[in-house]
Each structure stands twice: as C-alpha cells, then as structure tokens.
Scaffold this motif. Structure first.
Motif, short mmCIF file in Angstrom:
data_model
loop_
_atom_site.label_atom_id
_atom_site.label_comp_id
_atom_site.label_asym_id
_atom_site.label_seq_id
_atom_site.Cartn_x
_atom_site.Cartn_y
_atom_site.Cartn_z
N THR A 144 0.83 -1.21 0.00
CA THR A 144 0.00 0.00 0.00
C THR A 144 0.87 1.26 0.00
O THR A 144 0.61 2.21 -0.76
CB THR A 144 -0.92 0.00 1.24
OG1 THR A 144 -1.74 -1.17 1.23
CG2 THR A 144 -1.82 1.24 1.24
N LEU A 145 1.91 1.26 0.85
CA LEU A 145 2.80 2.42 0.92
C LEU A 145 3.66 2.56 -0.33
O LEU A 145 4.07 3.67 -0.69
CB LEU A 145 3.68 2.29 2.17
CG LEU A 145 4.62 3.46 2.49
CD1 LEU A 145 3.82 4.74 2.73
CD2 LEU A 145 5.48 3.13 3.71
N GLU A 146 3.91 1.45 -1.01
CA GLU A 146 4.76 1.47 -2.21
C GLU A 146 4.20 2.39 -3.29
O GLU A 146 4.96 2.99 -4.07
CB GLU A 146 4.89 0.05 -2.75
CG GLU A 146 5.80 -0.06 -3.98
CD GLU A 146 5.78 -1.44 -4.60
OE1 GLU A 146 6.59 -1.68 -5.53
OE2 GLU A 146 4.96 -2.28 -4.18
N LYS A 147 2.89 2.53 -3.33
CA LYS A 147 2.27 3.39 -4.34
C LYS A 147 2.69 4.85 -4.18
O LYS A 147 2.64 5.63 -5.13
CB LYS A 147 0.74 3.28 -4.23
CG LYS A 147 0.21 1.87 -4.52
CD LYS A 147 -1.28 1.78 -4.27
CE LYS A 147 -1.79 0.36 -4.50
NZ LYS A 147 -3.25 0.24 -4.22
N ARG A 148 3.13 5.21 -2.97
CA ARG A 148 3.54 6.59 -2.71
C ARG A 148 5.05 6.79 -2.73
O ARG A 148 5.53 7.80 -3.24
CB ARG A 148 3.01 7.04 -1.34
CG ARG A 148 1.49 7.04 -1.24
CD ARG A 148 1.06 7.58 0.11
NE ARG A 148 -0.40 7.65 0.24
CZ ARG A 148 -1.04 8.09 1.31
NH1 ARG A 148 -0.33 8.50 2.37
NH2 ARG A 148 -2.34 8.11 1.34
N VAL A 149 5.79 5.84 -2.17
CA VAL A 149 7.23 6.06 -2.00
C VAL A 149 8.09 5.06 -2.76
O VAL A 149 9.32 5.15 -2.74
CB VAL A 149 7.62 6.04 -0.51
CG1 VAL A 149 6.87 7.12 0.25
CG2 VAL A 149 7.35 4.66 0.10
N ALA A 153 9.39 1.36 0.54
CA ALA A 153 8.30 1.10 1.49
C ALA A 153 8.51 -0.19 2.25
O ALA A 153 8.21 -0.29 3.45
CB ALA A 153 6.96 1.06 0.75
#
Length: 352
Positions: A144-149, A153
């Motif tokens: 989920t966090l990979e989509k941003r950073v 992540a």
C-alpha cells in the motif's frame, strides 16, 4: 515455480513430511533424555523446513493479489489464518487444563485466562499462524505504501519491527526471522524469475545441493532460531550478524534443494502422493501437535527406547514409518471429520 513439472503442493508435501519427521526425532529423543538439537538429521531439517513454508506463502501472495484487492486479500487471510489461530489457541488452553485433571494435578479456573493471554499474546502457542498473519500485514502495508514512495516502502515498514529491542514476546524473533523468507517468496513470484537454459539450470542445481550439504554440516546448536532468537545485538555484534547471514543462506539453499527434490519427484509415481499430502499440509501441521507432540510422547516415554539415535535404522526405518503413520492419521482425521463439518472447517482450518 508452479509449472508443468511440479506444483506448489508437491513442495508443501515435502515440507510437512519434514515437520513430522523432525518432531518424531524430537519427541523420541526427549523421552529418552537425549539432546535432539545435536541430531544430524534434525539439524539438516531445521535449517530450512519452516522457512520453506513461509517462502511458499509469500510466493502465493502474489497470485492472490493478482485476483483480489489488498483489502480483499487481508479479509481472506483473517479468515484463513487468524480464525484458526484463535480457535486452536482456545482449544489448546482447554486441552492443557484437561490433561492436568487426567494427570491428577490441581486445576484452577483462574489459570484459564492467564494461560489464554500467554498462549494468545505473550508467547503464541500456534506461532506459525501468528507469524504468518503478521507477515501478511507487514507485506500488505508495504504494498500500500509502495504506491507513494516506491520499493523503499518495504524497508520503511519492516525496519521498525526489526529494531524492537526485545525478542521473547509476541513471537517477535519468529517475525523478524521469517519475514525475510516471506518477502523473498513474494518478490520471486512478482518478478517472475525463471531459469530456462538447461545448462545453467543444471549447474545451479548441482551448486545448490553441494553448498547446502556443506553449510548444513556446519550447523551448530547456537544457530537454531529457537535458541538464538535473533540475538544479534550483543558484545559479539559482527559474529552474530555473520551467523544471521549464514542462517539465511542455509535456509535459501535448503529451499532450493526442496524445489529440486520436487522436480525430481515429478518424474516418479510419488508425485501424486506428495501433492495430496501438500494439500493437507496445514491440517497435518495443526493436528500433529496433538498426535505427535502430545499423545506420542505419552506412549513412547514408558517404553524407554534404547535406540542409537544416529543409526541408519532410526533414520531410515523407525522415523519414516512413524512419519507415514502419523501423517496418515492426521489426513484421515481432517478429511473425515474437520473438512466434512462446515463449522469445524471454518474455525480450525479457515474454511479450506
């Protein structure tokens, strides 16, 4: 990995048979007052058998995410992992109290909530399901966090867990250790890594088997995760980091050896047998806790067996026969009772 030659179920079949085999060695030697940690077969098995299960689970996560959203996968894993974890924990507490009564020991109602908290939170008795569920949560949070950073992540999510300064509670040392294998299985599947050239593949197979045999022969009692507990923050900091690297390398080589064995079995009539056993791998793992780890020692202890626990008879006759017997009992109990009863299936196996 899942290809025309063999299935993941074949590898799971190999893994669960090693679990039962190892537990029979453990319980037989314990009943005779021997140190099972020093047994050569036990050492080899415990370099990789549980990392293999976790690696497979991470590998299958990629396939699940290809069909469902992160939220849907999380809900599914709550059903298949968290529900059985809670159910078997409750059953374990009840069983413990019942055995105390059978053995004529004092039983107190006040012990029940204390044992429940201990087995559920402080020292999860069904540690594998708990560790796997936490690994799922860590991986899904990273995705989920990979989509941003981006890929960082996965580091940002796991490092805070790895840096928690204690290991003895909430299966933290298991989580810290096994999550590396879980993430590796996920990325292996996600990247679609395949080696197709026969010459390179055969050379790698030979190298894996030789290196695994070499590293497994060096395995020491202090290398067991159950004893060391990821204790790398100590006066011997660099030594413990080296030990950790050695354990991971041994584990991954053992995983490779298991897949090589599965590829070999694909050319024999035994493949169907191992596939069937693999389908029931979770059932066997959970039921054998009562059959192999619970009932078996009660029968074998009074016999005072005087085996040579390093003999060919013990390794290639006694333990394999007991493994086949207890595996069959576990499959029969699951197929005829648990899987045929919808409520038991949902509670004890997550509705498999």
């Amino acid at each position: 990995m899942e290809n025309k030659n063999f299935t993941i179920s074949t590898v799971k079949g190999i893994a669960i048979l090693l679990v039962v085999y190892g537990h029979i060695i453990q319980r037989t030697m314990l009943a005779s007052g021997e140190d099972f940690f020093l047994n050569p077969a036990f050492k080899i098995i415990y370099t990789f058998h549980m990392p293999l299960f976790v690696f497979i689970s991470g590998y299958l996560m990629t396939l699940s995410l290809g069909r469902r959203s992160v939220r849907e996968v999380f809900k599914a894993r709550c059903q298949t992992l968290l529900v059985p974890f809670l159910s078997w924990t409750i059953l374990g507490v009840i069983t413990t109290q019942a055995l105390k009564m059978i053995d004529g020991k004092k039983v107190s109602i006040a012990d029940v909530p204390r044992d429940f908290v201990n087995d559920l939170i402080l020292h999860p008795s069904i540690w594998f399901l708990f560790t796997l569920f936490v690994s799922v949560c860590l991986l899904l949070s990273s995705i989920t966090l990979e989509k941003r950073v981006g890929l960082i992540a996965f580091v940002l999510v796991f490092v805070p867990v790895a840096l928690i300064p204690f290991n003895d509670y909430c299966s933290l040392f298991y989580i810290k250790w096994f999550y590396g294998f879980y993430a590796a299985g996920y990325f292996w599947s996600r990247l679609g890594i395949q080696i197709t050239k026969p010459l390179i593949k055969n050379a790698m197979m030979v190298m894996i088997l030789i290196l695994f045999a070499l590293l497994a022969s060096l395995w020491d009692k202090g290398d067991y995760i159950y004893i060391n507990k990821m204790n790398f923050v100590s006066e011997n900091y660099f030594f413990e980091l080296g030990r950790m690297g050695y354990r991971y390398l041994s584990g991954f080589l053992g995983i490779g050896a298991a897949f090589i064995a599965a590829a070999y079995l694909s050319n024999t009539r035994l493949q169907r047998v191992f596939e069937t056993i693999g389908v029931f791998s979770l059932d066997i793992y959970l039921i054998q806790r009562y059959v192999v780890e619970g009932l078996y020692p009660r029968f074998v202890a009074p016999l005072r067996l005087s085996f040579d626990f390093n003999s060919p008879f013990f390794f290639f006759v006694f333990v394999p026969l007991m493994t086949a017997l207890f595996t069959g009992v576990c499959i029969g109990a699951s197929a005829m009772v648990i899987r045929k009863t919808p409520l038991l299936n949902r509670l004890l196996l997550g509705g498999r």
